[in-house]
Every structure is written in structure tokens, then in C-alpha cells.
Design a protein around this motif. Sequence first.
Motif, PDB file in Angstrom:
ATOM      1  N   ASP A  71       0.989   0.517  -8.465  1.00 41.19           N
ATOM      2  CA  ASP A  71      -0.024   1.449  -7.997  1.00 41.19           C
ATOM      3  C   ASP A  71       0.710   2.735  -7.620  1.00 41.19           C
ATOM      4  OD1 ASP A  71      -2.041   2.856  -6.793  1.00 41.19           O
ATOM      5  OD2 ASP A  71      -2.913   1.102  -5.827  1.00 41.19           O
ATOM      6  N   HIS A  72       0.483   3.814  -8.402  1.00 42.47           N
ATOM      7  CA  HIS A  72       1.233   5.035  -8.092  1.00 42.47           C
ATOM      8  C   HIS A  72       0.385   6.073  -7.368  1.00 42.47           C
ATOM      9  CE1 HIS A  72       0.042   5.248 -12.451  1.00 42.47           C
ATOM     10  NE2 HIS A  72      -0.583   6.294 -11.976  1.00 42.47           N
ATOM     11  N   GLU A  73      -0.866   5.699  -6.995  1.00 42.41           N
ATOM     12  CA  GLU A  73      -1.651   6.713  -6.294  1.00 42.41           C
ATOM     13  C   GLU A  73      -2.377   6.226  -5.047  1.00 42.41           C
ATOM     14  OE1 GLU A  73      -3.686   8.575  -9.469  1.00 42.41           O
ATOM     15  OE2 GLU A  73      -4.723   6.790 -10.116  1.00 42.41           O
ATOM     16  N   VAL A  74      -2.085   5.010  -4.594  1.00 43.60           N
ATOM     17  CA  VAL A  74      -2.652   4.577  -3.310  1.00 43.60           C
ATOM     18  C   VAL A  74      -2.194   5.570  -2.233  1.00 43.60           C
ATOM     19  CG1 VAL A  74      -0.708   2.978  -2.939  1.00 43.60           C
ATOM     20  CG2 VAL A  74      -2.839   2.624  -1.694  1.00 43.60           C
ATOM     21  N   GLN A  75      -2.989   5.769  -1.232  1.00 49.40           N
ATOM     22  CA  GLN A  75      -2.814   6.774  -0.165  1.00 49.40           C
ATOM     23  C   GLN A  75      -3.302   8.163  -0.602  1.00 49.40           C
ATOM     24  OE1 GLN A  75       1.012   7.013   1.783  1.00 49.40           O
ATOM     25  NE2 GLN A  75       1.190   4.811   2.060  1.00 49.40           N
ATOM     26  N   GLY A  76      -3.583   8.354  -1.890  1.00 47.91           N
ATOM     27  CA  GLY A  76      -4.200   9.611  -2.338  1.00 47.91           C
ATOM     28  C   GLY A  76      -3.319  10.848  -2.230  1.00 47.91           C
ATOM     29  N   ARG A  77      -1.991  10.640  -2.231  1.00 44.61           N
ATOM     30  CA  ARG A  77      -1.100  11.801  -2.086  1.00 44.61           C
ATOM     31  C   ARG A  77      -0.436  12.220  -3.394  1.00 44.61           C
ATOM     32  NH1 ARG A  77      -0.257   9.083   2.929  1.00 44.61           N
ATOM     33  NH2 ARG A  77      -0.553  10.526   4.674  1.00 44.61           N
ATOM     34  N   GLY A  90       0.785  -1.237   0.000  1.00 46.30           N
ATOM     35  CA  GLY A  90       0.000   0.000   0.000  1.00 46.30           C
ATOM     36  C   GLY A  90       0.812   1.279   0.000  1.00 46.30           C
ATOM     37  N   LYS A 133       1.530  15.335  -2.126  1.00 46.59           N
ATOM     38  CA  LYS A 133       1.036  16.282  -1.132  1.00 46.59           C
ATOM     39  C   LYS A 133       0.960  15.481   0.165  1.00 46.59           C
ATOM     40  CE  LYS A 133      -3.109  19.085  -0.294  1.00 46.59           C
ATOM     41  NZ  LYS A 133      -3.520  18.395   0.952  1.00 46.59           N
ATOM     42  N   HIS A 148      -2.609  16.406   4.738  1.00 46.87           N
ATOM     43  CA  HIS A 148      -3.967  16.735   4.326  1.00 46.87           C
ATOM     44  C   HIS A 148      -4.239  18.233   4.432  1.00 46.87           C
ATOM     45  CE1 HIS A 148      -8.178  16.619   3.765  1.00 46.87           C
ATOM     46  NE2 HIS A 148      -8.472  16.875   5.015  1.00 46.87           N
ATOM     47  N   LYS A 157       1.376  12.764 -11.259  1.00 46.83           N
ATOM     48  CA  LYS A 157       1.644  11.331 -11.431  1.00 46.83           C
ATOM     49  C   LYS A 157       2.913  11.134 -12.263  1.00 46.83           C
ATOM     50  CE  LYS A 157      -2.950  11.278 -10.421  1.00 46.83           C
ATOM     51  NZ  LYS A 157      -3.423  11.170  -9.064  1.00 46.83           N
TER      52      LYS A 157
END
Lengths: 256, 767
Positions: B449-455, B190, B477, B480, B459
Motif C-alpha cells: 500500500d503506497h498511499e495509505v495516510q493520504g500523503r 498502515g 506532502k 495538511h 507515487k
Amino acid sequence: MRVAILQMEGTNCEEESYIAFKETGANPEYLHINNLTEGMLESYDMIFIPGGFSAGDYIRAGAVFAARLKAKVWKDIVDFVESGKPVMGVCNGFQVLIELGLLPGTDGISEVPQAALMTNNSNRFECRWVHLKKTKDTMFSRDAPNKIMLPVAHAEGKFFATQDIIKKIEDNGQVVFRYISPDATEPEYPWNPNGSINDIAAIVNSYGNVFGIMPHPERAYFPFHHPDWTRNPRDKGDGYYIFKSLFNQINEAKSR
Amino acid sequence: MKLKKIEDGVYEVNIIDATDEELHEINNTMGLALSVEEMKKIRDFFREMGRNPTDLEIHAIAQGWSEHCSYKSSKPVLRKYIFGIPSEHTMIVMQDDAGVVEFDDEYAYVFKIESHNHPSAVEPYGGAATGVGGIIRDVLNMGAKPIALVDPLFFGPPDYSGKLNKGVKHPLFLINGVISGIRDYGNRVGIPTVAGITYFHEDYINNVLVNAGCLGIVKKDKIVRSAVYSTGIKLVMVGGRTGRDGIHGVNFASKILDEKSEEERQAVQLGNPILKEPLIHLVLEANERGIIHGMKDLGGGGLGSVVGEMCHAGGVGANVYLDKVLLKEGDMAPWEIWVSESQERMLLAIEDKNLQTLEKLCEKWDIEMSVIGETIEQKNLRIFWHGNKILDMPLEFITAGVEYERDYTVRRVQEMQEIPPEPNYRSVFLKLLSSYNIASKEWVIRQYDHEVQGRTVIKPMHGIVGYESHGDAAVLKPLHDSWKGIAITTVSNPHISKLNPYLGALYTVDEAVRNLVAVGAMPSSMSDGLNFGNPERPEIMGEFVETCRGLGDAARALGIPYVSGNVSFYNEAFGKNIPPTPVLMAVGIIDDIRNAITSDFKKEGNYIYTIGKTTGEMGGSEYYSMLNASSTIVPRVNVERTKLLSKQLLSAISKGLVESCHDISHGGLGVTIAEMSIGGNLGAEIDLKNMEHFRSDIKLFSESPTRWVCEVQPENAEKFESHVEGKHIGVVDGERLKVRDGERWLFNVDVATMRKIWRGSLEKYLR
């Protein structure tokens, strides 16, 4: 609005899901399956199963998570669903809902899985953005525009069932989102990223309160989550509208 | 070799009376990978002690003295050039397992890059996966939450059809194994994989390079050190059990590969991401509660390295009870337990009063723990096995072992440059787009997966969805409630380094800066992954010294420190060494991610500028390598120019004057513009006449440093030009890329054709 975000080893989209619920105004809480006991779920307004690789998905994706939920709190889950409260699974969470028999749920809860999320046609994990067309207004989608974009990130996302089941799902109007191509025509790979039958990306059960979706709305919550935000400014990320739909629905139901 | 059994699994080794030949035999039989001189040093030590060592004691020393653990060949050089570059934002530099740098008032970022080359050559899937697992622990053990991974990889060509040496696996097999290993570990655990390199060259057929980097974020007041500063603190192992996998990994990594390497599979560890995932949660929760006194992960060297280094760093000793270590298999000998490199294990230093809290957390996350020892006042390491003391040595002797000033020679290459006949521009341009090191890496990137965690807010691929092209850096980023961002890139230019390691190093630092600046980020710090051949060869040691000198000179002049790093030597097999391959993982800061920009063309009618000076040194360029034209003259970086131009460009970007930006590197200006076109699905009309006076192919394909291409709106052109020294070379236009040099048209290709060629060429092998 209290949301239980279920966790076990290998769930890994819980943090961005938590933020999405929180930003929408809900009160999300992490609930680890090891700490989950009978009678606990009842106090929540919603159950959310996030994405990830529960138990590694070394066997059928979601199967272990489902088995452990069944062993621990199956009756509570059935009661929860039958009370009409929303249950939502994203990606691995969708796989869990299918393994539990809560989806597709063409005739209520089934004892054995009636559908499967199979290995992608490309035979590999893929992380990419897709276009979706809303095909039904539900408590999970009613405030969403007719066309949205969300990311997928999975190796097993090809929605598959027997022709009979597919026909029932379609006849019942259970398909909530379908993959489409950018020009809104029938999608070929990669626009249908996994080979799903009838381009199915998200379904709801026949009662309309259990929702499974392969793409990740929580990863498209903010405008800057979108890969093209430097060219297309937005007020909200497209995933926002799914959380907003839920939030409005639950609050309305409560105030009634 | 003369042994005396002391008890089950423990032997006394007669080293005091050993002849030099017998020392050699002990070294080989026990698989120590030490030199005869080092063996003599051990013999002298025990002669002085007046006793013979146990086998465990010898193994402990060999591990501590391995190149991998001790940096015995590299340390003097690193100290001279790489360490100690001043910076006001660094917090922990080159001390613990990862560097720590200030992010904002409250938070710090933590990162490091590391190699996992030898294991990946023998067992690509497992080797690469544990490479990822190991680097995650290096960041985690500073108390930081891992939020990004990077993976620079170097393989032989996928279509290689020549002969392979015995035991060497085909590049295609290695590529598939390594990428699947990284994918299956990184995705499951993750953490998004946001940047990397996939480089192909015949020089890596015998020695594949698998580097992995990780970045994390931590509150400044929650940073944990890899040291124990007081006595009476309990040493607790958490996570995976200890097994026979990964025995002698570090000794293996300090040898050259040969046809027998396959037999050392036992040196490759087995990773388990689904144990790692809850382990991360456990460690971060325990840290949030403030109960971790010190922490270190068990990686190369296993328990032995960790106990030694943690105690030595804090100035205490330790009692360790090896029979308390939880095992995968019951019949392991003490020395095996001590050196095993089984994965997913951490050593936590915990005060007595906090043990119960840790137990509760372990229960929640289903993680096993075991108290295996405690710190003591004497600066000795003492190991017990069912009540008997089987090791008792000063920590200083084991951990601070040896260091060498190795001989080196610097190779000077005669400067020459061939002038090939002028090419057919269209065909040479398309051929470049399809060459392995330029063609799209989308097939690889999308499996991670290059965007799990939504940070991940910028890209790895940039542009219109479905048409994306390569970007220069990813932007995260991390927090939050803050707009502040972290940009990450990885760079390496082995074929410039091969011709001139010093200038290659300068070029690599320059490219790191270029990449970060291209997305609008201010370079902040770097981690250096140094991959080299056999340091016992003076010419290889010379490459290492020259590379470090270059890395140091460039970074010092730019004020960008190295805060962590890794040296991988002995990348030699069958008499062949890899070219010097310094890999940088570079981190930049962007004050507001909403000001970040991408590489894709945005709008027809916008102006196109080149920034920086084009020069004619073609050594190491993709263009010359494709033509088989020879040149030993490599691009020469002027670091003052790097500093000046990046400052100018950053100022223009932060004022919103730049619509898109892409650095000029592999394949030169032509490829840079092609990628910008592909991502934006927009053509361009380019005229090279305003550029420096060279033949058109040099203008188009030179890889001279410190250059970018920028897209600027016409109404901002004047302002942009007042910020940046740029040359207006064209305009974004239509669906075709049309390039001329004055009156002479060079080529005219439609964007869809470019995209098809660029996307398809690697994928056809890898699919």
C-alpha cells in the motif's frame, strides 16, 4: 454534523478520513472501540468505519471488528440505522458492515452475513486506481459525477453473494458504483481489480442509509491525491464528491 | 566449562581460571560470537574485579560487544569519512536511532535505513517483516510519526537453475517470502511503502539482502532523545511481551552464514503489526502530552542494549528488576530475558508523577506496560532477580566495549574494455527492457500500500493510470496545511562498486541526487545502509574503506550529510562474499509539491533533451552484462558537474519549464526514453547525432553519470536552454519509439510492444 470515526487496533485510514470530513465542513471525532459505551452513538449524525486491517484480518476481514461492535453496542447500532442516519464503511469498513449484516440489507438487517468480500481473483493485495461508474443517486453519491476514479488497496474485495441475493440487490437498485474500464466498456482485470460479481464496487442497503465501498474516497479527496494530477488538472479529487453529497444531505435533513 | 549454580536459571561461570581453550569453549557453548582476544579481555576484567561473572554478565558483555551493536570494525572508518559532513539543517546526526533534520520552522523529519539480512536468509517472511517493524520503531522512538517506508532488496535471479549450497533457499522462495513479509507487515501497520529496489544477481544467491528504511515527521519541540539525563526516572517497558524468539539475533548477525544457520531460527524474531499499530498511537499520544523523558526501542540486542545505551548516553546508571519483565513463557532464565529480541517493545523513561497518565493511555490502546527499573547516580548497571543482585558492572565496560582498526587492502583492477561487435539494435533494446534489473517492478510495488495516510502525492509509478512506468522518487506532502514536500528515493549500484568501490560510491551518491532532482526536489540528507562481506578479510575491509571514502567525498562536496545509517558485515557464505553494496536512502525537499514533476511523456510535439555528458565507460552497465562483454572501466563522477547541472535543472523545473524528467541510469538513454514513453503512452522520434561522438550503442546504453532526459514544450525551449545545458535530441510523437543516429535508423518499436515486454518479464516468474 458530528461524525464518529470508529477505531480499533489495525484501523489505519482514520487520519485521511478525518481530514476529508473536516475539509468538507463536518465535525469528525475519533471513537475507539475500547472507549465506546452504550448510548454514546446516538449523539452523532453519522457513523464512519475506516479502512485498515482491524485485528489484523487474520480471520475473515472485518469479522473481529463486527463481533466486538455486536458485543458492545449492537442495539445502539440497530437504532442508529433504523433512525435513518447514515452509516458508511470504506474497504475494511465495508467488510465490517457486511459481517454485521447491515449490508447488503436487501430485507433489512440480517442475522448472518448475506454476502462476502472474498480474496481477490489475483490472490494478492493490490494497490491501484480504478474507474467507477455511478449507477445510483443516494445520499452518498448524488453530487458525484457519473464517472469517477478512486484507489483500491485490498486483498479481500471481491464482492460475492448467492444468485438470489445478487438478484435482489440489483432489483432493489442497491448498487451505487460499479468498476468500469477506461473506455467505459465492461471491465476486465485490472479494471475490475478483484473479480467482483457484476463489477460491484459499492452498495447501499435497501433503505439507502448504509453504504459500503471498497475503493477509498478519502484517498482521492484532493486533486494531488490522483496519480495523474501532473497531466490532468482537477479542481477537486473525485472522492470529494462523496463527502460533499453526505454533507449536503445531512445539512438539508437537519434544516428541514 | 565450569559452572556453579547460584539459583534457578543463574550460574557463575569460572572464567578467572579458564585457559585459552576453555575460553574458546565458553564462547562456543554460550553462543557469544566473540573472538578469543575479546574473551581474554573479559577474563582480565573479572580477574581485576576478583570474582567470577554470572552467565548473565557474560551474555550482557557479548551483546554489547557484537559487531551489530558496537560497530567495532566500522566505527573508525565511518568517523573518518561519513560522520560530520556540515549542514545547516541537521538537528541530530548519527547519535540516536535515527537522524533528525529540519523540515520547516515547526517540524523536523526523521529517518534511517537498516539491514535485516541474516534473518531474512533463514526465515524470509518473518525476517523481512521484523526488518520493517524494527525500522519503524527507530523512527517512532524519536517521537516521530512514521509516514513512509522503503525497501531495497537484493536476490539471486528468480530463474536460477544451478546448484544451491546446503541450507541455501532458492531465490524464488526468498523473493516471495520477503515481499510477502514486507507487504503483510507494512500494509497492516498502515504506513505506505513508497520506494525501493528489487535487484537480482547471482552474487546474492547465498546472501540475500533485505534493507528497510522509514521516515517520520515530528514537531521540533516534541523530539525525544534515546537517553535518560536524571536519576530516579522510572524505566517502563510497553508493548509486546518478552519471549525466546530472537535470542542472540545480534550475535547471529555478526557471523557468516553456513549450512547450520537453519538451526539458528531461534535468532529470528516474530513481528506483530497489530500490536505495533496501537503501540504507535500510544507512544505518539504520550509524547504529545509531554510525559516521555527518554525513549528507545528494543531491537537488536534487546533490553540489554537499550538500558545500557540510554543510561550511558545520559550519564546515569540503572537498577533493573528482571523479574518485573512481562514474559511470553514463564520459565525464562534471566540472561534470556536480558538478550531476547522479541518485537514490538519500547522502553520509556517516565517520571513518577506521569506513570498514571501512561497507565490510562495503555488501557485505551490495550497495551501492556511494566515498570522494570529506575535510573541511579552510580554509573553502574545493576540487575536484580527476585531480590538478588545478579549483575553489577560499569556501563562504560559493557556499552563502550571494543573497537578495531582492521587491516585492509585495496584491490586495483587492471583497466580494460572490450569492444563487442555492433548489435542488432531492436533486439538488444527489447532484451534490455526485459532484463530483471530493468523490467517493471509493478508486481512488487502494487502489493505494498503506497498511499495509505493520504500523503503520497507522487507515487512510485508515474503516468496514465493503467499504463504507469517507473518514477525516480516518490513525493510526500507530510503536513495538511503546508504545500512543502519530501521526496524519497533509494539507490545502489553494486556492480559498479564491485569493480571499483570508490567510484561506485560516487556514482551511487550521484544517482541519489539525480533521482531527487528529477522530481524537482533539492537533495537534503541521506541515510547509508552499508552491506558488506566479512570484515576480517583485508580485501573486504578494503572495499568497505574505499566505499566510505567515496560516499564521504561525494557527499561532502555536495553538502549533503549522512544523518543515520547502518553497517551489515559478514554477508559471506560458503567462502563467497557479496559485492560491496552501499544502499542510500536519500531525502529531498520540494518547496511546493504542485511544482513536482513525473517521468511520463505528456504531449505530442514536445521537445526532448538530454542533460549531461555521455561517456564511454561501460564497466558495470546492464548492456555489457547482458552481452557478457567485459569492461573494468566504470563511470567516473565529477561531483562539481553534479552540483552545477542539478542546480540548473532544479531552477528550470521550479519555473515550470519541464513537463517530464527521468534520470539516465540502468540501461542508459534507450531505457530512460522507453520508460517515459510507456508511462505517457506516447512515442518519440529521437536522433542521436547531436550527442557526443561514440558508436550508437554507447550513446544509447552507456550509464555515464549526471544525466537526465527532459521533455519541454516548444514555446519554453528557448527559456529552458537558457537555464540548462541540454542537447535537443528529439520530439514526443505518435505511438512508436523511433531512434536513429543521423541518417541511420536503429530501431522503430511501438509503445504497446515495449510495455508488454517490459511488464511481463519479471511477473511471469513471480506470479
